[in-house]
Design an enzyme around this catalytic site. Structure first.
Site, PDB file in Angstrom:
ATOM      1  N   ASN A   9      22.316  34.908  31.267  1.00 26.46           N
ATOM      2  CA  ASN A   9      23.109  34.597  32.610  1.00 26.46           C
ATOM      3  C   ASN A   9      22.644  35.552  33.515  1.00 26.46           C
ATOM      4  O   ASN A   9      22.975  36.949  33.535  1.00 26.46           O
ATOM      5  CB  ASN A   9      24.712  34.761  32.362  1.00 26.46           C
ATOM      6  N   ARG A  88      22.850  29.811  32.023  1.00 22.87           N
ATOM      7  CA  ARG A  88      23.921  29.460  33.243  1.00 22.87           C
ATOM      8  C   ARG A  88      23.494  29.252  34.663  1.00 22.87           C
ATOM      9  O   ARG A  88      22.482  30.181  34.945  1.00 22.87           O
ATOM     10  CB  ARG A  88      25.151  30.779  33.226  1.00 22.87           C
ATOM     11  N   GLY A 207      34.511  36.583  41.032  1.00 20.25           N
ATOM     12  CA  GLY A 207      34.589  35.189  41.751  1.00 20.25           C
ATOM     13  C   GLY A 207      35.864  34.444  40.974  1.00 20.25           C
ATOM     14  O   GLY A 207      36.151  34.966  39.970  1.00 20.25           O
ATOM     15  N   MET A 279      39.614  44.911  41.713  1.00 22.86           N
ATOM     16  CA  MET A 279      41.120  44.872  41.441  1.00 22.86           C
ATOM     17  C   MET A 279      41.484  46.104  40.716  1.00 22.86           C
ATOM     18  O   MET A 279      42.724  46.469  41.184  1.00 22.86           O
ATOM     19  CB  MET A 279      41.288  43.592  40.648  1.00 22.86           C
ATOM     20  N   GLY A 323      38.237  38.304  34.313  1.00 25.78           N
ATOM     21  CA  GLY A 323      38.627  39.669  34.212  1.00 25.78           C
ATOM     22  C   GLY A 323      40.030  40.302  34.558  1.00 25.78           C
ATOM     23  O   GLY A 323      40.692  40.967  34.146  1.00 25.78           O
ATOM     24  N   GLU A 326      42.776  38.000  32.746  1.00 21.62           N
ATOM     25  CA  GLU A 326      42.864  38.421  31.217  1.00 21.62           C
ATOM     26  C   GLU A 326      43.736  39.646  31.205  1.00 21.62           C
ATOM     27  O   GLU A 326      44.415  40.293  30.080  1.00 21.62           O
ATOM     28  CB  GLU A 326      41.657  38.558  30.651  1.00 21.62           C
TER      29      GLU A 326
HETATM   30  P1  ADP Z   1      32.853  38.328  37.292  1.00 25.50           P
HETATM   31  O1  ADP Z   1      33.591  37.229  38.100  1.00 25.50           O
HETATM   32  O2  ADP Z   1      31.861  38.993  37.796  1.00 25.50           O
HETATM   33  O3  ADP Z   1      32.598  37.685  35.900  1.00 25.50           O
HETATM   34  P2  ADP Z   1      35.063  39.603  35.709  1.00 25.50           P
HETATM   35  O4  ADP Z   1      35.608  38.430  35.196  1.00 25.50           O
HETATM   36  O5  ADP Z   1      34.430  40.598  34.888  1.00 25.50           O
HETATM   37  O6  ADP Z   1      34.181  39.252  37.055  1.00 25.50           O
HETATM   38  O7  ADP Z   1      36.408  40.363  36.341  1.00 25.50           O
HETATM   39  C1  ADP Z   1      35.996  41.608  37.390  1.00 25.50           C
HETATM   40  C2  ADP Z   1      37.348  41.903  37.825  1.00 25.50           C
HETATM   41  O8  ADP Z   1      38.182  42.282  36.898  1.00 25.50           O
HETATM   42  C3  ADP Z   1      37.346  43.317  38.879  1.00 25.50           C
HETATM   43  O9  ADP Z   1      37.924  43.057  39.984  1.00 25.50           O
HETATM   44  C4  ADP Z   1      38.158  44.168  37.856  1.00 25.50           C
HETATM   45  O10 ADP Z   1      38.567  45.324  38.617  1.00 25.50           O
HETATM   46  C5  ADP Z   1      39.002  43.166  37.201  1.00 25.50           C
HETATM   47  N1  ADP Z   1      39.874  43.740  35.867  1.00 25.50           N
HETATM   48  C6  ADP Z   1      39.247  44.248  34.829  1.00 25.50           C
HETATM   49  N2  ADP Z   1      40.261  44.819  33.993  1.00 25.50           N
HETATM   50  C7  ADP Z   1      41.256  45.170  34.852  1.00 25.50           C
HETATM   51  C8  ADP Z   1      42.754  45.576  34.734  1.00 25.50           C
HETATM   52  N3  ADP Z   1      42.931  46.170  33.425  1.00 25.50           N
HETATM   53  N4  ADP Z   1      43.353  45.417  35.754  1.00 25.50           N
HETATM   54  C9  ADP Z   1      43.085  45.010  36.915  1.00 25.50           C
HETATM   55  N5  ADP Z   1      41.759  44.380  37.231  1.00 25.50           N
HETATM   56  C10 ADP Z   1      41.165  44.461  36.029  1.00 25.50           C
END
Ligand code: ADP
Length: 392
Positions: A9, A88, A207, A279, A323, A326
């Site tokens: 990726n 990807r 995203g 976030m 992220g 979940e």
């Molecule tokens: P990408 O689109 O880059 O793959 P991810 O799916 O890894 O992104 O998501 C990243 C986001 O998830 C970030 O905004 C991060 O702050 C948020 N995040 C991860 N863990 C938590 C948490 N425990 N509480 C709130 N936000 C979270």
């Protein structure tokens, strides 16, 4: 002998990789800091190798990074070679409704789509070019984030613009398809009746998008022509009145590049809060602007949830993934708050405890939290195409 598939990726500042031996993850990690201070970090599931070290500056390109990774892979594979590399690729255009073996012609066609996904496609393709050099014997396979949506209904494929623009490819493509595919497959395996029903998946990460799905098929996505549309994201604006773009270009005299930077890199949670695109940082902040940015994010998700439920003619299941989806019980709670009118509620204990099924006792809609796994979707497609390639 076990089949070896490497999943890549490739982004602007990192290459994430997962090495599979048949269906098992043997090694995974990333090279981060491309273009700045490159760093290799990985862990092997089988040989317990763990690496976390800085790379030389000449290894900070996609090609340099894969060269730095080669000796580690060779050591791990102990004489075996990589059979296929699955990539990807964010945009497959109108043509690609399925993964494809990469040829020179396909590569050129994908290059022509770069303007449609400037944040991702050029880096995806740089990773492919580097991989063809690093693994000349391996089959190179492209898996597209748009493919899952290619068969969505026409009303969700078009904008209300002159037909000629649709014909030249100005369409709603939708993205995050590899994630939606993973969730659908997971549902089919674990709960066939849920899979066959009316499902909304909220992929909430840096995203973010949502997809309305019936019987495993995409019916509509919040993302459109580019990955800018729909929900607000870390730095992207999400849905925007096109009149704002005209105002920026004409009244404010901004250049197209400046507008592009504004919409892709300085809007969304980052632009609204003025604090961060992350976030977690926003939920921990006491600044009212952080709370307002979160409110807007949640508002847009709730709005799409209602719209998608209507388009689906009802709703059986909501899935949170990505992220934020979940990991953030708070965001899930805010999205699901006060939704009894549609038959949706969650159990706050289960939500806080990280359970998969967080539906409230009286909820007629199942609410699930399912970790996505785009790498597994790519591995499976690569294995299928390898089988086909050797069968012919
Ligand atoms: P990408 O689109 O880059 O793959 P991810 O799916 O890894 O992104 O998501 C990243 C986001 O998830 C970030 O905004 C991060 O702050 C948020 N995040 C991860 N863990 C938590 C948490 N425990 N509480 C709130 N936000 C979270």
């Amino acid at each position: 002998m076990a089949q070896v598939i490497l999943v890549l990726n490739s982004g602007s500042s990192s290459i994430k990789f997962t090495l599979f031996s048949d269906k098992n993850v043997q090694l995974s990690g990333q090279i981060s800091g491309l273009g700045a201070t490159p760093r290799l970090s990985l862990k092997s599931e089988t040989s317990k190798i763990r690496i976390d070290r800085e790379l030389a500056s000449h290894e900070g390109t996609h090609a340099g990074a894969l060269k730095a990774l080669l000796p580690v892979l060779e050591q791990e594979l102990a004489g075996r070679s990589v059979d296929a590399v699955g990539h990807r690729v964010v945009h497959g255009g109108v043509e690609h409704a399925a993964p494809v073996l990469l040829s020179d012609d396909v590569f050129v066609a994908l290059k022509s789509l770069e303007p449609l996904a400037p944040l991702h496609q050029p880096h995806n393709l740089a990773g492919i070019a580097a991989s063809r050099e690093a693994f000349p014997e391996a089959k190179q396979i492209a898996c597209f984030d748009t493919a899952f949506h290619r068969r969505h209904p026409w009303v969700n494929d078009t904008f209300a613009l002159p037909r000629s623009l649709y014909d030249e490819g100005v369409r709603r493509y939708g993205f995050h398809g590899l994630s939606y595919e993973y969730i659908c497959r997971y549902l089919r395996q674990t709960s066939p009746e849920t899979y066959a029903g009316r499902v909304i998946v909220a992929h909430l990460g840096n995203g973010a998008s949502m997809c309305a799905i019936r019987d495993g098929q995409s019916i509509g996505s919040t993302m459109g022509f580019t990955a800018l549309d729909g929900l607000p994201m870390g730095t992207r604006c999400g849905q925007l009145d096109p009149g704002v773009v005209l105002y920026l270009l004409t009244t404010k005299g901004m250049s197209a590049d400046a507008v592009s930077d504004l919409l892709y890199k300085n809007s969304g949670l980052k632009g609204l809060s003025g604090i961060s695109q992350d976030m977690r940082t926003l939920t921990e902040s006491t600044d009212p602007k952080a709370a307002e940015a979160i409110d807007y994010f949640v508002f847009r998700i709730r709005r799409e949830l209602g719209a998608m439920a209507s388009v689906l003619g009802g709703l059986d299941t909501v899935v949170f993934t990505g992220g934020i989806g979940e990991n953030s019980a708070l965001i899930r709670e805010k999205v699901c708050d006060d939704q009894e009118w549609i038959g949706l509620s969650i159990d706050s204990m289960k939500n806080g405890a990280g359970e998969e099924d967080i539906s409230g006792a009286s909820s007629s809609i199942r609410v699930l939290v399912i970790p996505t796994n785009e790498e597994e979707t790519i591995r499976r497609h690569a294995a299928d195409l390898l089988r086909e390639a050797f069968a012919t």
